[in-house]
Design a protein around this motif. Structure first.
Motif, PDB file in Angstrom:
ATOM      1  N   SER A 141       0.908  -1.167   0.054  1.00  0.00           N
ATOM      2  CA  SER A 141      -0.083   0.082   0.074  1.00  0.00           C
ATOM      3  C   SER A 141       0.657   1.257  -0.071  1.00  0.00           C
ATOM      4  CB  SER A 141      -0.696  -0.286   1.253  1.00  0.00           C
ATOM      5  OG  SER A 141      -0.219  -0.093   2.532  1.00  0.00           O
ATOM      6  N   GLY A 142       2.234   1.249   0.182  1.00  0.00           N
ATOM      7  CA  GLY A 142       2.829   2.293   0.035  1.00  0.00           C
ATOM      8  C   GLY A 142       3.495   2.663  -1.427  1.00  0.00           C
ATOM      9  N   PRO A 143       4.258   3.713  -1.291  1.00  0.00           N
ATOM     10  CA  PRO A 143       4.869   4.073  -2.779  1.00  0.00           C
ATOM     11  C   PRO A 143       5.712   2.983  -3.362  1.00  0.00           C
ATOM     12  CG  PRO A 143       5.344   5.596  -0.895  1.00  0.00           C
ATOM     13  CD  PRO A 143       5.006   4.579  -0.349  1.00  0.00           C
ATOM     14  N   PHE A 144       5.592   2.807  -4.644  1.00  0.00           N
ATOM     15  CA  PHE A 144       6.340   1.587  -5.530  1.00  0.00           C
ATOM     16  C   PHE A 144       7.645   2.369  -5.894  1.00  0.00           C
ATOM     17  CE2 PHE A 144       2.022   0.746  -6.234  1.00  0.00           C
ATOM     18  CZ  PHE A 144       1.915  -0.848  -6.229  1.00  0.00           C
ATOM     19  N   PRO A 145       8.717   1.223  -5.584  1.00  0.00           N
ATOM     20  CA  PRO A 145      10.056   1.722  -6.206  1.00  0.00           C
ATOM     21  C   PRO A 145      10.088   1.883  -7.374  1.00  0.00           C
ATOM     22  CG  PRO A 145      10.046  -0.311  -4.738  1.00  0.00           C
ATOM     23  CD  PRO A 145       8.582  -0.235  -5.156  1.00  0.00           C
ATOM     24  N   GLN A 146      11.141   3.109  -7.858  1.00  0.00           N
ATOM     25  CA  GLN A 146      11.099   3.402  -9.011  1.00  0.00           C
ATOM     26  C   GLN A 146      11.808   2.157  -9.938  1.00  0.00           C
ATOM     27  OE1 GLN A 146      10.677   6.075 -10.900  1.00  0.00           O
ATOM     28  NE2 GLN A 146      10.513   7.932  -9.764  1.00  0.00           N
ATOM     29  N   GLN A 147      11.154   1.997 -11.143  1.00  0.00           N
ATOM     30  CA  GLN A 147      11.576   0.825 -12.083  1.00  0.00           C
ATOM     31  C   GLN A 147      11.084   1.081 -13.362  1.00  0.00           C
ATOM     32  OE1 GLN A 147       9.291  -2.658 -10.462  1.00  0.00           O
ATOM     33  NE2 GLN A 147       8.989  -1.328  -8.876  1.00  0.00           N
ATOM     34  N   GLU A 148      11.781   0.291 -14.219  1.00  0.00           N
ATOM     35  CA  GLU A 148      11.053   0.726 -15.572  1.00  0.00           C
ATOM     36  C   GLU A 148      11.671  -0.717 -16.423  1.00  0.00           C
ATOM     37  OE1 GLU A 148      11.711   3.818 -19.299  1.00  0.00           O
ATOM     38  OE2 GLU A 148      11.801   4.338 -17.192  1.00  0.00           O
ATOM     39  N   GLN A 149      10.928  -1.161 -17.280  1.00  0.00           N
ATOM     40  CA  GLN A 149      10.842  -2.198 -18.188  1.00  0.00           C
ATOM     41  C   GLN A 149      10.650  -1.906 -19.616  1.00  0.00           C
ATOM     42  OE1 GLN A 149       9.708  -6.296 -17.081  1.00  0.00           O
ATOM     43  NE2 GLN A 149       9.132  -5.600 -15.071  1.00  0.00           N
ATOM     44  N   GLU A 150      11.181  -2.780 -20.402  1.00  0.00           N
ATOM     45  CA  GLU A 150      10.694  -2.562 -21.921  1.00  0.00           C
ATOM     46  C   GLU A 150       9.688  -3.459 -22.038  1.00  0.00           C
ATOM     47  OE1 GLU A 150      13.877  -3.806 -24.339  1.00  0.00           O
ATOM     48  OE2 GLU A 150      15.171  -2.270 -23.962  1.00  0.00           O
ATOM     49  N   GLN A 151       8.643  -2.874 -23.121  1.00  0.00           N
ATOM     50  CA  GLN A 151       7.490  -3.901 -23.098  1.00  0.00           C
ATOM     51  C   GLN A 151       7.771  -5.212 -24.038  1.00  0.00           C
ATOM     52  OE1 GLN A 151       4.302  -3.322 -22.900  1.00  0.00           O
ATOM     53  NE2 GLN A 151       4.126  -1.204 -22.620  1.00  0.00           N
ATOM     54  N   PRO A 152       7.231  -6.309 -23.546  1.00  0.00           N
ATOM     55  CA  PRO A 152       5.841  -6.186 -23.011  1.00  0.00           C
ATOM     56  C   PRO A 152       5.902  -6.202 -21.536  1.00  0.00           C
ATOM     57  CG  PRO A 152       6.338  -8.401 -23.732  1.00  0.00           C
ATOM     58  CD  PRO A 152       7.592  -7.600 -24.019  1.00  0.00           C
ATOM     59  N   GLY A 153       7.064  -6.270 -20.657  1.00  0.00           N
ATOM     60  CA  GLY A 153       7.194  -6.395 -19.373  1.00  0.00           C
ATOM     61  C   GLY A 153       7.188  -7.981 -18.777  1.00  0.00           C
ATOM     62  N   LEU A 154       7.856  -8.114 -17.902  1.00  0.00           N
ATOM     63  CA  LEU A 154       7.840  -9.627 -17.108  1.00  0.00           C
ATOM     64  C   LEU A 154       7.775  -9.193 -15.604  1.00  0.00           C
ATOM     65  CD1 LEU A 154      10.782 -10.841 -19.150  1.00  0.00           C
ATOM     66  CD2 LEU A 154       8.511 -11.369 -19.523  1.00  0.00           C
ATOM     67  N   THR A 155       7.305 -10.569 -15.062  1.00  0.00           N
ATOM     68  CA  THR A 155       7.049 -10.654 -13.792  1.00  0.00           C
ATOM     69  C   THR A 155       8.319 -10.548 -12.937  1.00  0.00           C
ATOM     70  OG1 THR A 155       4.878 -11.885 -14.264  1.00  0.00           O
ATOM     71  CG2 THR A 155       5.785 -11.791 -11.816  1.00  0.00           C
ATOM     72  N   GLY A 156       9.275 -11.092 -13.377  1.00  0.00           N
ATOM     73  CA  GLY A 156      10.513 -11.413 -12.412  1.00  0.00           C
ATOM     74  C   GLY A 156      11.242 -10.116 -12.054  1.00  0.00           C
ATOM     75  N   PRO A 157      11.384  -9.072 -12.748  1.00  0.00           N
ATOM     76  CA  PRO A 157      12.074  -7.977 -12.279  1.00  0.00           C
ATOM     77  C   PRO A 157      11.259  -7.080 -11.525  1.00  0.00           C
ATOM     78  CG  PRO A 157      12.359  -8.201 -14.626  1.00  0.00           C
ATOM     79  CD  PRO A 157      11.296  -9.111 -14.051  1.00  0.00           C
ATOM     80  N   MET A 158       9.826  -7.135 -11.249  1.00  0.00           N
ATOM     81  CA  MET A 158       8.957  -6.330 -10.427  1.00  0.00           C
ATOM     82  C   MET A 158       9.411  -6.187  -9.147  1.00  0.00           C
ATOM     83  SD  MET A 158       5.514  -7.078 -12.427  1.00  0.00           S
ATOM     84  CE  MET A 158       4.415  -5.607 -11.640  1.00  0.00           C
ATOM     85  N   THR A 210       4.997   0.820 -18.982  1.00  0.00           N
ATOM     86  CA  THR A 210       4.301   1.703 -19.466  1.00  0.00           C
ATOM     87  C   THR A 210       4.958   3.180 -19.885  1.00  0.00           C
ATOM     88  OG1 THR A 210       2.445   1.056 -18.733  1.00  0.00           O
ATOM     89  CG2 THR A 210       2.272   3.330 -19.359  1.00  0.00           C
ATOM     90  N   GLU A 211       6.472   3.329 -19.353  1.00  0.00           N
ATOM     91  CA  GLU A 211       7.164   4.321 -19.075  1.00  0.00           C
ATOM     92  C   GLU A 211       6.622   5.805 -18.724  1.00  0.00           C
ATOM     93  OE1 GLU A 211       8.931   4.710 -23.079  1.00  0.00           O
ATOM     94  OE2 GLU A 211       9.595   2.695 -23.303  1.00  0.00           O
ATOM     95  N   TRP A 212       6.184   5.503 -17.356  1.00  0.00           N
ATOM     96  CA  TRP A 212       5.816   7.071 -16.740  1.00  0.00           C
ATOM     97  C   TRP A 212       6.552   6.889 -15.265  1.00  0.00           C
ATOM     98  CZ3 TRP A 212      -0.111   5.533 -16.670  1.00  0.00           C
ATOM     99  CH2 TRP A 212      -0.308   4.233 -16.218  1.00  0.00           C
TER     100      TRP A 212
END
Length: 299
Positions: free
Chosen positions: A20-37, A247-249
């Motif tokens: 429920s807190g802030p999400f850590p800064q992170q970014e993936q290329e599309q389509p995105g995978l679960t592992g790095p989240m 999504t790159e935001w």
């Protein structure tokens, strides 16, 4: 009240229980995978308990490798259904993990790798599912693509094309191939979005497709209702899936979902029951509906 009644588990506060807190800064290329989240999404792997609501059924879920599609695949399997999932070849790792959970539930899994922007692939997955399972009872049209847009005037035509082909063309092609094989009691479920009703300018093309999906759902429900086939949509709000860090935001990601009345983003596991309801006999009089799962955000 009996002692057993007094000891009943207390209802869980919906504001808690998940990140429920802030999400850590992170970014993936599309389509995105679960592992790095970070944090890892909850797909109900350890929590969803089936009640045999889909025993004897076969389901096809597009975009079933991760996120909402994965949670639905796990739930359907634990409810007794065999499950086929389509996904992009780059998502093979996630797809294999989803298949493992389906098989752990004692059900059959079919993996269908390809690009939904291909009419041949989007149609063929129906035939492949029928060939493997001998029937098709539930079609979940869930595959989607979105990307943050700096401005409408800078929206590239090729990106607009990608969004529409992934979110609309593939949906139409798969549904069109499936309908002739569906029998009374079958169910089609689309994954719409709160964006269909409350669009963000940064997601204008994505929101356009989601609005069209709602129209598709309601129109097809009217056509197929007399044949005993129900058509509905689930409209998620902010849900923590690989699509979000891809999504790159970066400026908006830390506060993702915290503007809902429940003050947090949802998890894929929290949508599974909505799809089970619409796929099962429990939802036998529900058709042409859009079921919001938005953390309290209004449609």
């Amino acid at each position: 009240m009996s002692d057993a009644g007094k000891q009943q588990e207390q209802p869980r506060d919906p504001r808690g229980g998940y990140h429920s807190g802030p999400f850590p800064q992170q970014e993936q290329e599309q389509p995105g995978l679960t592992g790095p989240m970070d944090p890892k999404p909850d797909h109900g792997e350890l929590s969803y308990e089936g009640k045999d609501l889909l025993t004897g059924k076969a389901a096809l879920i597009t975009g079933g490798d991760s996120g909402i599609g994965k949670a639905v695949a796990i739930a359907f399997a634990r409810e007794g259904a065999d499950v086929a999932i389509s996904y992009l070849p780059e998502e093979e790792e996630d797809a294999q993990d989803t298949a493992e959970w389906i098989r752990k539930a004692g059900r059959n899994a079919l993996l269908l790798a390809g690009d939904g922007r291909s009419e041949d692939f989007s149609s063929r997955i129906v035939e492949d599912t029928l060939a493997e399972f001998g029937q098709l009872d539930v079609v979940v049209l869930n595959a989607a693509y979105q990307k943050n847009r700096d401005s409408f005037e800078s929206l590239p035509t090729e990106e607009f094309d990608r969004v529409f082909k992934t979110n609309l063309y593939s949906l139409l092609w798969t549904a069109r191939a499936a309908v002739p094989h569906l029998k009374p009691g079958a169910s089609i479920i689309t994954t719409a979005s709160i964006q269909a009703f409350n669009p963000s300018p940064q997601l204008i093309d994505y929101a356009m497709t989601k609005g069209a999906q709602v129209a598709f759902t309601k129109a097809l429900a009217q056509e197929l209702g007399p044949k005993g086939i129900r058509v509905n949509a689930v409209a998620p709000g902010p849900i923590w899936t690989p699509l979000i860090p891809a999504t790159e935001w970066p400026d908006k990601l830390p506060s993702f979902g915290q503007d809902t009345p429940l003050q947090r983003a949802g998890q894929p596991a929290e949508l599974a029951a909505a799809y089970v309801l619409l796929a099962s006999e429990q939802g036998s009089y529900i058709s042409g509906a859009v079921l919001p799962v938005t953390g309290g955000k209004g449609l």
